[in-house]
Design a protein around this motif. Structure first.
Motif, PDB file in Angstrom:
ATOM      1  N   LEU A 179      -5.173   1.590  -1.200  1.00  0.00           N
ATOM      2  CA  LEU A 179      -5.479   0.114  -1.675  1.00  0.00           C
ATOM      3  C   LEU A 179      -5.168  -0.154  -2.969  1.00  0.00           C
ATOM      4  O   LEU A 179      -5.403  -1.203  -3.159  1.00  0.00           O
TER       5      LEU A 179
ATOM      6  N   GLU B 205     -17.643   8.845  10.738  1.00  0.00           N
ATOM      7  CA  GLU B 205     -16.808   8.421  11.879  1.00  0.00           C
ATOM      8  C   GLU B 205     -15.938   7.219  11.153  1.00  0.00           C
ATOM      9  O   GLU B 205     -14.769   7.266  11.705  1.00  0.00           O
ATOM     10  N   ALA B 206     -16.556   6.370  10.432  1.00  0.00           N
ATOM     11  CA  ALA B 206     -15.724   5.194  10.251  1.00  0.00           C
ATOM     12  C   ALA B 206     -14.445   5.510   9.146  1.00  0.00           C
ATOM     13  O   ALA B 206     -13.594   5.005   9.413  1.00  0.00           O
TER      14      ALA B 206
ATOM     15  N   ILE C 250     -11.175   6.521  10.384  1.00  0.00           N
ATOM     16  CA  ILE C 250     -10.348   5.587  11.106  1.00  0.00           C
ATOM     17  C   ILE C 250      -9.843   4.554  10.333  1.00  0.00           C
ATOM     18  O   ILE C 250      -8.676   4.107  10.063  1.00  0.00           O
ATOM     19  N   LEU C 251     -10.692   4.360   8.958  1.00  0.00           N
ATOM     20  CA  LEU C 251     -10.140   3.276   8.032  1.00  0.00           C
ATOM     21  C   LEU C 251      -8.795   3.648   7.336  1.00  0.00           C
ATOM     22  O   LEU C 251      -8.011   3.003   7.215  1.00  0.00           O
TER      23      LEU C 251
ATOM     24  N   GLU D 175      -5.770   3.347   9.552  1.00  0.00           N
ATOM     25  CA  GLU D 175      -5.670   2.023   9.779  1.00  0.00           C
ATOM     26  C   GLU D 175      -4.696   1.470   8.595  1.00  0.00           C
ATOM     27  O   GLU D 175      -3.835   0.680   8.844  1.00  0.00           O
ATOM     28  N   LEU D 176      -5.428   2.018   7.502  1.00  0.00           N
ATOM     29  CA  LEU D 176      -4.699   1.542   6.248  1.00  0.00           C
ATOM     30  C   LEU D 176      -3.478   1.921   6.007  1.00  0.00           C
ATOM     31  O   LEU D 176      -2.530   1.447   5.555  1.00  0.00           O
TER      32      LEU D 176
ATOM     33  N   LEU E  15      -1.124   0.511   8.264  1.00  0.00           N
ATOM     34  CA  LEU E  15      -0.806  -1.169   7.738  1.00  0.00           C
ATOM     35  C   LEU E  15      -0.037  -1.305   6.454  1.00  0.00           C
ATOM     36  O   LEU E  15       1.004  -1.971   6.217  1.00  0.00           O
ATOM     37  N   LEU E  16      -0.202  -0.340   5.387  1.00  0.00           N
ATOM     38  CA  LEU E  16       0.152  -0.234   4.026  1.00  0.00           C
ATOM     39  C   LEU E  16       1.034   0.628   3.877  1.00  0.00           C
ATOM     40  O   LEU E  16       1.886   0.650   2.728  1.00  0.00           O
TER      41      LEU E  16
ATOM     42  N   SER F 109     -17.956   2.673  15.016  1.00  0.00           N
ATOM     43  CA  SER F 109     -16.591   2.784  14.261  1.00  0.00           C
ATOM     44  C   SER F 109     -15.227   2.461  14.907  1.00  0.00           C
ATOM     45  O   SER F 109     -14.284   2.181  14.356  1.00  0.00           O
ATOM     46  N   GLU F 110     -15.422   2.273  16.273  1.00  0.00           N
ATOM     47  CA  GLU F 110     -14.292   1.874  17.054  1.00  0.00           C
ATOM     48  C   GLU F 110     -13.851   0.300  16.578  1.00  0.00           C
ATOM     49  O   GLU F 110     -12.744  -0.156  16.745  1.00  0.00           O
TER      50      GLU F 110
ATOM     51  N   VAL G 262     -13.406  -0.736  13.409  1.00  0.00           N
ATOM     52  CA  VAL G 262     -12.876  -0.398  12.142  1.00  0.00           C
ATOM     53  C   VAL G 262     -11.475  -1.071  12.083  1.00  0.00           C
ATOM     54  O   VAL G 262     -11.209  -1.969  11.076  1.00  0.00           O
ATOM     55  N   SER G 263     -10.744  -1.129  13.058  1.00  0.00           N
ATOM     56  CA  SER G 263      -9.424  -1.546  13.163  1.00  0.00           C
ATOM     57  C   SER G 263      -9.402  -3.070  13.230  1.00  0.00           C
ATOM     58  O   SER G 263      -8.744  -3.743  12.853  1.00  0.00           O
TER      59      SER G 263
ATOM     60  N   VAL H 199     -10.221  -4.261   9.817  1.00  0.00           N
ATOM     61  CA  VAL H 199      -8.990  -4.145   8.684  1.00  0.00           C
ATOM     62  C   VAL H 199      -8.228  -5.222   9.368  1.00  0.00           C
ATOM     63  O   VAL H 199      -7.572  -5.988   8.183  1.00  0.00           O
TER      64      VAL H 199
ATOM     65  N   ARG I   3      -6.888  -8.484   6.712  1.00  0.00           N
ATOM     66  CA  ARG I   3      -5.632  -8.827   6.317  1.00  0.00           C
ATOM     67  C   ARG I   3      -5.251 -10.486   6.897  1.00  0.00           C
ATOM     68  O   ARG I   3      -4.771 -10.949   5.951  1.00  0.00           O
TER      69      ARG I   3
ATOM     70  N   ILE J 256      -5.945  -7.772   1.993  1.00  0.00           N
ATOM     71  CA  ILE J 256      -5.215  -6.256   1.646  1.00  0.00           C
ATOM     72  C   ILE J 256      -3.828  -6.702   2.167  1.00  0.00           C
ATOM     73  O   ILE J 256      -3.510  -7.403   2.697  1.00  0.00           O
TER      74      ILE J 256
END
Ligand code: FAD
Lengths: 311, 255
Positions: free
Chosen positions: A216, A297-298, A301-302, A305-306, A309-310, B238-239, B241-242, B245, B249, B255
């Motif tokens: 980020l 857990e989070a 995934i974060l 996903e980033l 995306l990035l 946590s499912e 999170v997407s 995100v 955006r 972001i």
């Protein structure tokens, strides 16, 4: 029209973008802005500043004292060229210190962290953002302007530039510069911050925050509990009442409960994301987006996903 | 060898301020902050300043005076400072209510002069105003150099070597006395008072410093609670999170 003095924030002869926001704040006071650009060789920063729309004129202030920060010397140099009137600058830690001195040397009052200007009524946060105070000015004042509040001025202007040289005496000496242990961005400079708290469990787990921060372009911060518990997490990372006050576009709090002293340092962030396993944690009351989950857990995934995306 | 330091009676002054407990909720009543119910404490960074002042005396000798400005309720933090080991406690008597930076700094600087201060410590910012103006402001009034946000100090007889965070990392800075230093965390946890100190503090006298009241050039229009943020969106598991995100955006554009 009365004159309004803007002191540009210049670090190592580079103009900081926050200055464009100060220009907008100055224009809302309804005067003719004169921009002072200090530096050991301020010419290129001055020509950039001259493009800010609404600026009447620019003073490129050359003084060797600007080689390192010494508020007494800087104040002396700036005070010698600044005409009377309101004086505005950015509310960085250097800006605030310098502005406090300039106010005294101009026999006026300093108002720090201004977030609103309405005629001669000036609003700024107090009690770490738990209240806003509005004061009315009965004369010229010095103000520092909170970043990310006023819209930056456009850059279609072309103000005239005059050059002034002064030679002020440094009152302190720089003996040594101890470089940062890492090239990481400091929380006070970052537009995105991801912070970890006691819930991270161990300092090693901050590595997860660093990998996300890298994606980020963010800085990594911490709660006081994290700083106090783990030697590896330095106080320079602490956000809050006894740490740094930050105002980024995005603040991600991971494993942080949201104590009032932590909120004191970050509540004005534009967007707040909270990741916490306890759905009743106070941080969720201040979060724009809350995720009730463990970081274990989070965060993976974060990061993924980033990454998608990035890139 | 430093054996002459016994005779070196440097006048060390610490500026401390009484502020509402940082846990206190600030209620607004009739457009003004209502502080009638808050608990009052020493501003947290001033506790670091007190610690530094005491360490200064321990390193090279001297006398430590804690000075505050405010009404009689502020004597409490002076007594607390006395219990920690400062030599003298003094207060500029000022009424309850708003005083702007110009008034406060003018009065403090005059008191610093009359007390013969050679080095002044204070916290990097007070917990109520969060301004950080007092240290550099008083320094300018006195015509002294100042260094802000200091995290470590090596004490000399007539000079100091200080560590200060800077953009490049940490700057090591030298300054000769007299000077004003504003303190950040870093010099160790502030000491706590022991029973003997507390007993002594009970009997200690607060010196009232008479300085002329200086008028300022701002007045308070009012206080307000910060505008409420619209309630956020909360997701369980946590499912989601997407989803967040995507919102960052597309909705927040950050972001
Ligand atoms: C004068 C004073 C000044 C202070 N200054 C500051 C300051 O500058 N900054 C500051 O931050 N604090 C400050 N504090 C301390 C503050 O009161 C809190 O103690 C501190 O902020 C708590 O930090 P924390 O949220 O990391 O820890 P905790 O309150 O212990 O919260 C940990 C959180 O992590 C969550 N958690 C645990 N495990 C997981 C997991 N696996 N995944 C996800 N979540 C998990 C828990 O649910 C909990 O909400 C100050 C206090 C005082 C009295």
């Amino acid at each position: 029209m009365s004159e309004i003095i803007i002191l540009a924030e210049v670090i190592n002869n580079t103009l900081k973008e926050s200055t464009a926001e100060v220009v907008t704040a100055a224009l809302s006071l309804g005067g003719n802005p004169i921009l002072i650009v200090p530096g050991t060789s301020p010419d290129s920063a001055a020509s950039m500043a001259a493009t800010y729309e609404g600026v009447g004129s620019v003073i490129a202030l050359q003084d060797d004292c600007f080689s390192n920060f010494d508020s007494a010397a800087w104040c002396e140099a700036i005070a010698s060229v600044a005409p009377p009137g309101h004086l505005l600058t950015s509310s960085s830690s250097m800006g605030k210190e310098l502005a406090a001195r300039l106010a005294v040397s101009r026999n006026s009052t300093i108002i720090q962290d201004v977030i609103k200007i309405e005629g001669s009524n000036i609003t700024h946060p107090i009690y770490s953002g738990k209240a806003h105070e509005t004061v009315s000015l009965n004369g010229p004042s010095v103000m520092t302007i909170r970043s990310n509040v006023f819209k930056p001025s456009g850059n279609g202007g072309s103000a005239s530039i005059s050059n002034v040289n002064t030679s002020s005496n440094l009152r302190t000496s720089l003996k040594e510069m101890v470089a940062k242990a890492s090239e990481r961005l400091d929380v006070s400079e970052a537009d995105i911050i991801i912070s970890g708290g006691r819930g991270m469990g161990s300092p090693n787990n901050f590595e997860k925050l660093y990998s996300i921060a890298d994606k980020l372009g963010a800085a990594v911060g911490a709660s006081r509990a994290a700083v106090d518990t783990w030697e590896e997490i330095p106080h320079s990372m602490q956000v809050g009442q006894t740490g740094k006050t930050v105002n980024p576009s995005l603040y991600i709090a991971v494993g942080i409960s949201g104590a009032i002293q932590h909120l004191a340092g970050m509540r004005t962030s534009k967007y707040i994301v909270a990741i916490n396993k306890d759905g009743t944690a106070p941080i969720f009351r201040h979060a724009d987006y809350g995720i009730i989950a463990t970081w274990e857990e989070a965060l993976p995934i974060l990061e993924q996903e980033l990454g998608t995306l990035l890139g | 060898m430093g054996c002459l330091s016994w005779f070196n009676m440097v006048e060390i002054l610490v500026l401390i301020k009484q502020v509402p407990d940082t846990n206190a909720k600030i209620e607004i009543k009739d457009g003004k902050a209502d502080l009638s119910m808050v608990k009052w404490i020493t501003s947290p960074y001033d506790e670091y300043a007190l610690e530094v002042a005491l360490q200064h005396k321990e390193a090279v000798g001297g006398t430590v005076t804690a000075l505050t400005l405010g009404p009689a309720r502020c004597d409490k933090i002076l007594k607390d400072a006395k219990a920690l080991g400062v030599d003298n406690i003094a207060r500029i008597d000022a009424p309850e209510g708003y005083l702007d930076s110009f008034s406060v700094q003018s009065m403090l600087a005059e008191a610093c002069n009359s007390l013969g201060a050679e080095i002044i410590y204070c916290g990097k910012a007070a917990a109520d105003t969060n301004a950080g103006s007092t240290g550099p402001g008083v320094a300018e009034k006195l015509g002294w150099p100042s260094v802000a946000n200091v995290t470590n100090i090596i004490f000399g007889e007539s000079s100091l070597e200080l560590m200060q965070p800077s953009f490049e990392g940490q700057a090591k800075i030298g300054v000769n006395l007299p000077a004003v230093i504003t303190c950040d965390k870093g010099m160790g946890e502030p000491r706590r008072a022991n029973v003997k100190g507390i007993m002594m503090a009970k009997r200690a006298n607060v010196d009232l410093i008479g300085v002329e009241t200086v008028g300022g050039n701002t007045s308070v229009v009012g206080h307000a609670s910060p505008p409420d943020k619209p309630p956020g969106k909360s997701f369980d598991g946590s499912e989601h999170v997407s989803t967040v995100v995507k919102l960052l955006r597309d909705e927040a554009n950050v972001i």
